[in-house]
Design an enzyme around this catalytic site. Structure first.
Site, PDB file in Angstrom:
ATOM      1  N   GLU A 177       1.006  -1.405  -0.027  1.00  0.00           N
ATOM      2  CA  GLU A 177      -0.004  -0.143   0.176  1.00  0.00           C
ATOM      3  C   GLU A 177       0.515   1.313  -0.178  1.00  0.00           C
ATOM      4  O   GLU A 177       1.434   1.298   0.778  1.00  0.00           O
ATOM      5  CB  GLU A 177      -1.342  -0.014   1.086  1.00  0.00           C
ATOM      6  CG  GLU A 177      -1.409   1.075   1.220  1.00  0.00           C
ATOM      7  CD  GLU A 177      -2.423   1.653   2.805  1.00  0.00           C
ATOM      8  OE1 GLU A 177      -2.566   2.880   3.001  1.00  0.00           O
ATOM      9  OE2 GLU A 177      -2.687   0.405   3.862  1.00  0.00           O
ATOM     10  N   ARG A 224       0.337  10.759   0.439  1.00  0.00           N
ATOM     11  CA  ARG A 224       1.070  11.319   1.273  1.00  0.00           C
ATOM     12  C   ARG A 224       2.163  12.543   0.769  1.00  0.00           C
ATOM     13  O   ARG A 224       2.529  13.007   1.199  1.00  0.00           O
ATOM     14  CB  ARG A 224       1.381  11.001   2.805  1.00  0.00           C
ATOM     15  CG  ARG A 224       0.196  10.231   3.455  1.00  0.00           C
ATOM     16  CD  ARG A 224       0.741   9.603   4.387  1.00  0.00           C
ATOM     17  NE  ARG A 224      -0.403   8.207   4.801  1.00  0.00           N
ATOM     18  CZ  ARG A 224      -0.068   8.162   6.216  1.00  0.00           C
ATOM     19  NH1 ARG A 224       0.532   8.811   6.832  1.00  0.00           N
ATOM     20  NH2 ARG A 224      -1.446   7.719   6.787  1.00  0.00           N
ATOM     21  N   LYS A 230     -10.943  -1.564   6.225  1.00  0.00           N
ATOM     22  CA  LYS A 230      -9.864  -1.305   7.023  1.00  0.00           C
ATOM     23  C   LYS A 230     -10.670  -0.815   8.552  1.00  0.00           C
ATOM     24  O   LYS A 230     -11.526  -0.165   8.516  1.00  0.00           O
ATOM     25  CB  LYS A 230      -9.729  -0.009   6.518  1.00  0.00           C
ATOM     26  CG  LYS A 230      -7.800   0.448   7.234  1.00  0.00           C
ATOM     27  CD  LYS A 230      -7.604   1.769   5.876  1.00  0.00           C
ATOM     28  CE  LYS A 230      -6.499   2.625   7.021  1.00  0.00           C
ATOM     29  NZ  LYS A 230      -5.882   4.152   5.975  1.00  0.00           N
TER      30      LYS A 230
END
Length: 213
Positions: free
Chosen positions: A47, A51, A134
């Protein structure tokens, strides 16, 4: 893509290894070597969080690595859905969910692992068809005890907790019936990435791959 189909695909990914590395990549030129080390260590599902400015290029590089399954994390908007698909992401992860975001992912065919932190959020996603979710932020939201408690009345949902997950507390999550895998950043520390110490990252990945054994 239906939410049910998305959850089938994300569950299959979660079952490949007990840990999904959560990666914040600042230099895309190191992305392929990073992915190779993690895959060699036994963690094929990666993943890459959105960011940093390098994130999309990092996904492009990692998507070429044999044996890897590269997705994008920190997906917040419909625009993000289009961008990560163009970059080669095969799944998406979001810290929470909105109807617009889920609509976009379903229309575009991006399997999503949408975030929840409460029973109500988990129920709302399940009502839409997302059986695999999640749990974020995991430790700050009560950790393994909270997930176990939610699992009692809502056993249909499988979680991938991220946020504060470490090698020390990961086994406590992984032993729960409603945990598919965990997500963690400890397998690829920034200092090791900057140093290009791929052997050390491979070893961290190998250790992490045995956590559920």
């Amino acid at each position: 893509m239906t939410p049910e189909a998305a959850s089938q695909q994300t569950e299959a990914l979660c079952r490949l290894a007990p840990v999904i590395p959560v990666l914040t990549v600042k230099d895309a030129s190191k992305a392929a070597k990073l992915a190779e080390a993690l895959v060699k260590g036994g963690l094929p599902v990666l993943e890459v969080t959105l960011r940093t400015p390098a994130a999309l290029d990092a996904i492009r590089e990692m998507a070429q690595v044999e044996g890897g399954r590269v997705g994008a994390g920190s997906i917040l908007t419909p625009d993000h859905v289009a961008q990560v698909l163009e970059a080669g992401a095969t799944f998406g992860v979001s810290p929470g969910s909105t109807p617009k975001l889920l609509d976009a992912a379903e229309t575009a065919g991006l399997p999503m692992l949408p975030g929840a932190a409460t029973a109500s959020e988990a129920m709302a996603l399940l009502e839409r068809g997302y059986r695999v979710q999640k749990f974020f932020p995991a430790e700050q939201s009560g950790g393994a005890a909270a997930i176990k408690s939610i699992g009692a009345p809502v056993p249909q949902v499988l979680f991938c907790p991220t946020g504060g997950v470490t090698p020390q507390n990961a086994p406590g999550y992984l032993k729960l019936a409603n945990i598919a895998c965990v997500g963690g950043s400890w397998v690829a520390p920034e200092a090791l990435i900057e140093a290009g110490d791929w052997a050390a990252i491979e070893e961290l990945a190998r250790t992490a791959s045995q956590l559920a054994a």
